[in-house]
Design a protein around this motif. Structure first.
Motif, short mmCIF file in Angstrom:
data_model
loop_
_atom_site.label_atom_id
_atom_site.label_comp_id
_atom_site.label_asym_id
_atom_site.label_seq_id
_atom_site.Cartn_x
_atom_site.Cartn_y
_atom_site.Cartn_z
N CYS A 24 0.79 -1.23 0.00
CA CYS A 24 0.00 0.00 0.00
C CYS A 24 0.82 1.28 0.00
CB CYS A 24 -0.95 -0.02 1.19
SG CYS A 24 -2.04 1.41 1.25
N PRO A 25 1.92 1.37 0.77
CA PRO A 25 2.65 2.64 0.81
C PRO A 25 3.16 3.10 -0.55
CG PRO A 25 3.30 1.25 2.64
CD PRO A 25 2.43 0.41 1.74
N SER A 26 3.30 2.20 -1.50
CA SER A 26 3.85 2.61 -2.79
C SER A 26 2.94 3.58 -3.52
CB SER A 26 4.12 1.38 -3.66
OG SER A 26 2.92 0.77 -4.04
N ILE A 27 1.66 3.60 -3.20
CA ILE A 27 0.79 4.52 -3.91
C ILE A 27 0.95 5.93 -3.41
CG2 ILE A 27 -0.90 2.72 -4.32
CD1 ILE A 27 -2.64 3.88 -2.24
N LEU A 28 1.71 6.12 -2.32
CA LEU A 28 1.96 7.46 -1.82
C LEU A 28 3.11 8.12 -2.56
CD1 LEU A 28 1.61 6.85 2.00
CD2 LEU A 28 -0.08 7.79 0.44
N LYS A 29 3.82 7.33 -3.40
CA LYS A 29 4.94 7.88 -4.14
C LYS A 29 4.46 8.61 -5.38
CE LYS A 29 7.93 4.05 -2.70
NZ LYS A 29 8.73 2.90 -3.17
N GLU A 51 -5.45 15.95 -19.07
CA GLU A 51 -6.71 16.62 -19.35
C GLU A 51 -7.83 15.63 -19.59
OE1 GLU A 51 -3.52 19.32 -19.68
OE2 GLU A 51 -3.83 17.37 -20.65
N GLU A 52 -7.48 14.39 -19.96
CA GLU A 52 -8.50 13.40 -20.27
C GLU A 52 -8.86 12.52 -19.09
OE1 GLU A 52 -7.35 12.80 -24.96
OE2 GLU A 52 -6.55 11.45 -23.46
N ARG A 53 -8.22 12.80 -17.94
CA ARG A 53 -8.50 11.97 -16.76
C ARG A 53 -9.95 12.11 -16.33
NH1 ARG A 53 -5.01 10.51 -12.83
NH2 ARG A 53 -6.31 11.57 -11.32
N LEU A 54 -10.43 11.06 -15.66
CA LEU A 54 -11.80 11.09 -15.18
C LEU A 54 -11.99 12.15 -14.10
CD1 LEU A 54 -12.68 7.30 -14.94
CD2 LEU A 54 -13.30 8.93 -16.71
N ASP A 55 -10.88 12.58 -13.47
CA ASP A 55 -11.01 13.56 -12.40
C ASP A 55 -10.73 14.98 -12.90
OD1 ASP A 55 -8.32 13.49 -12.84
OD2 ASP A 55 -7.83 12.44 -10.99
N SER A 56 -11.00 15.22 -14.18
CA SER A 56 -10.68 16.52 -14.77
C SER A 56 -11.48 17.65 -14.13
CB SER A 56 -10.93 16.50 -16.28
OG SER A 56 -12.27 16.15 -16.55
N GLY A 102 -2.76 12.17 -7.62
CA GLY A 102 -4.09 11.93 -8.15
C GLY A 102 -5.08 11.38 -7.15
N ASP A 103 -4.72 11.36 -5.87
CA ASP A 103 -5.60 10.79 -4.85
C ASP A 103 -6.57 11.83 -4.31
OD1 ASP A 103 -4.51 8.13 -4.70
OD2 ASP A 103 -2.74 9.01 -3.76
N THR A 104 -7.82 11.45 -4.16
CA THR A 104 -8.80 12.28 -3.46
C THR A 104 -8.74 11.94 -1.98
OG1 THR A 104 -10.59 10.67 -3.62
CG2 THR A 104 -10.30 12.16 -5.49
N ILE A 105 -9.49 12.66 -1.20
CA ILE A 105 -9.51 12.36 0.23
C ILE A 105 -10.12 10.97 0.48
CG2 ILE A 105 -11.75 13.46 0.66
CD1 ILE A 105 -10.61 14.38 3.37
N LEU A 106 -10.99 10.52 -0.44
CA LEU A 106 -11.53 9.16 -0.31
C LEU A 106 -10.43 8.13 -0.54
CD1 LEU A 106 -13.78 7.15 0.10
CD2 LEU A 106 -14.45 7.47 -2.30
N HIS A 107 -9.61 8.33 -1.57
CA HIS A 107 -8.47 7.43 -1.77
C HIS A 107 -7.63 7.36 -0.48
CE1 HIS A 107 -9.12 8.17 -6.16
NE2 HIS A 107 -8.55 6.99 -6.31
N LEU A 108 -7.35 8.53 0.09
CA LEU A 108 -6.47 8.59 1.25
C LEU A 108 -7.08 7.94 2.49
CD1 LEU A 108 -4.98 12.16 0.79
CD2 LEU A 108 -3.84 9.98 0.40
N ASP A 131 -15.55 7.09 -8.89
CA ASP A 131 -14.82 6.42 -9.96
C ASP A 131 -13.58 7.16 -10.41
OD1 ASP A 131 -16.65 4.33 -10.01
OD2 ASP A 131 -17.90 5.26 -11.54
N ILE A 132 -13.17 8.19 -9.67
CA ILE A 132 -11.95 8.91 -10.03
C ILE A 132 -10.75 7.98 -9.89
CG2 ILE A 132 -10.35 10.72 -9.25
CD1 ILE A 132 -12.78 12.44 -8.63
N GLN A 133 -9.87 8.02 -10.89
CA GLN A 133 -8.67 7.19 -10.88
C GLN A 133 -7.45 8.05 -10.57
OE1 GLN A 133 -10.01 5.81 -14.87
NE2 GLN A 133 -9.13 3.84 -14.26
N ASN A 134 -6.58 7.53 -9.71
CA ASN A 134 -5.36 8.27 -9.39
C ASN A 134 -4.32 8.07 -10.49
OD1 ASN A 134 -4.21 5.75 -8.94
ND2 ASN A 134 -4.35 5.90 -6.70
N ASN A 135 -3.09 8.46 -10.24
CA ASN A 135 -2.07 8.39 -11.28
C ASN A 135 -1.71 6.96 -11.68
OD1 ASN A 135 -2.04 11.14 -11.18
ND2 ASN A 135 0.02 11.34 -10.33
#
Length: 343
Positions: A24-29, A51-56, A102-108, A131-135
């Protein structure tokens, strides 16, 4: 490309699709998403630019992973959680902010394994935000599955989170659950999903060409395989590199229990790979007399030939236990067995 040979062992690692994160910690990089292997062409267009990300619709800011993490931890330590959640909902800047990863507070909150906060945020957020996707193209559902947070998975599915989105390795959250043996997560993901919505997910291949059933078979997840079968998974779906079915993979693993499970539920005993090898070819080529015998009991055709013009018998290599499975009273013409020739 996986080795297509019938008589050589294929390393399990060559067939396995590893997840985008080992821990899990690797997604903080901060990490740029990797492109899929050149052997695969998947639905990557929507991932090509920021610009094409779902979290635009979200705005980036100077808020760091650490500062959002502190907020989540502060809420967790609060004795009046409901009030703090209510306050959060009024802070539009916070709820519409993503980190540099690319993380939202929900991801975190999921990363911090705070189930309560995650469930409350799921209730607050509209479906599109879930459904927002991080990096790494991981949705909150991917992360909850990696961490086996069944209650969070349940809440996300109830709110309508998409099961079709793929991470940087092409895995849906269901792929992740099948690979890691998260049986309860698989149950929650498939429990109330209509067959019309579940079928495309079960047919989806990751960038290594593997569907959910392939991953479950490779990782010897019998219970998950049974769940997928009940939900209508195609037992004969071929992986994208060599055309192996789950039965081929079970034979390669020398797992007679998985072989029996698949055959008992209607898997095609004579399904060919792209090179024409059947499960019997693989069993004989790997000198596995027990599985070869089981395949024969389920009606495997001993006379089928692969693209090298070999029958399974041609691969026996003098193994007496395997040779005993084949009749020796066949008439041979130019090296081919002739069955039922009249005299």
């Amino acid at each position: 490309m996986a080795n297509d040979g019938c008589s050589k062992e294929d390393p399990l690692e060559d067939c396995r699709a590893d997840s985008g994160i080992d821990s899990c910690p690797s997604i903080l990089k901060s990490e740029e998403p990797r492109e899929p292997s050149g052997d695969f062409s998947g639905p990557r267009d929507k991932f090509s630019t920021g610009e094409e990300r779902l979290d635009s619709a979200y705005t980036s800011s100077s808020i760091t992973v650490e500062s959002l993490s502190d907020i989540v931890e502060d809420i967790t330590l609060s004795s009046a959680k409901n009030e703090r959640i209510s306050e959060l909902s009024e802070q539009e800047d916070l709820l519409t902010t993503i980190t540099e990863d690319g993380d939202t507070i929900l991801h975190l909150s999921i990363i911090h394994e705070d189930i309560f906060i995650s469930q409350e945020l799921i209730e607050l957020f509209p479906k599109e935000v879930l459904d927002i996707q991080n990096n790494l193209y991981q949705t909150p559902l991917h992360l909850a599955t990696y961490l086996n947070l069944t209650e969070v998975v349940k809440a996300l599915m109830k709110k309508g989170a998409s099961l079709e989105l793929q991470d940087q390795d092409g895995n849906t959250a269901l792929h992740v659950a099948c690979q890691q043996g998260q049986t309860e997560c698989v149950t929650e993901m498939t429990r109330d999903l209509p067959a019309s919505m579940l079928e495309p997910v079960l047919q989806t291949q990751n960038w290594r060409g593997l569907a959910c059933l392939h991953l479950a078979a490779l990782n010897r997840q019998q219970q998950i395989m049974k769940l997928l079968m009940k939900k209508g998974a195609d037992l004969n779906i071929q992986e994208g590199t060599a055309g192996k079915t789950a039965l081929h993979l079970a034979v390669e693993l020398h797992d007679i229990t998985l072989v029996k499970l698949l055959l008992s539920n209607g898997a095609d005993v004579d399904a060919p790979m792209f090179n024409g090898c059947t499960p019997l070819h693989l069993a004989v080529g790997r000198q596995d007399a027990r599985i070869a015998d089981l395949l024969c009991q389920f009606g495997a055709d001993k006379m089928l030939r692969n693209m090298e013009d070999e029958t399974a018998l041609d691969l026996a290599d003098g193994n007496d236990d395997i040779l005993a499975l084949f009749p020796f009273d066949d008439i041979q013409i130019s090296g081919r067995s002739v069955v039922g020739v009249p005299f």
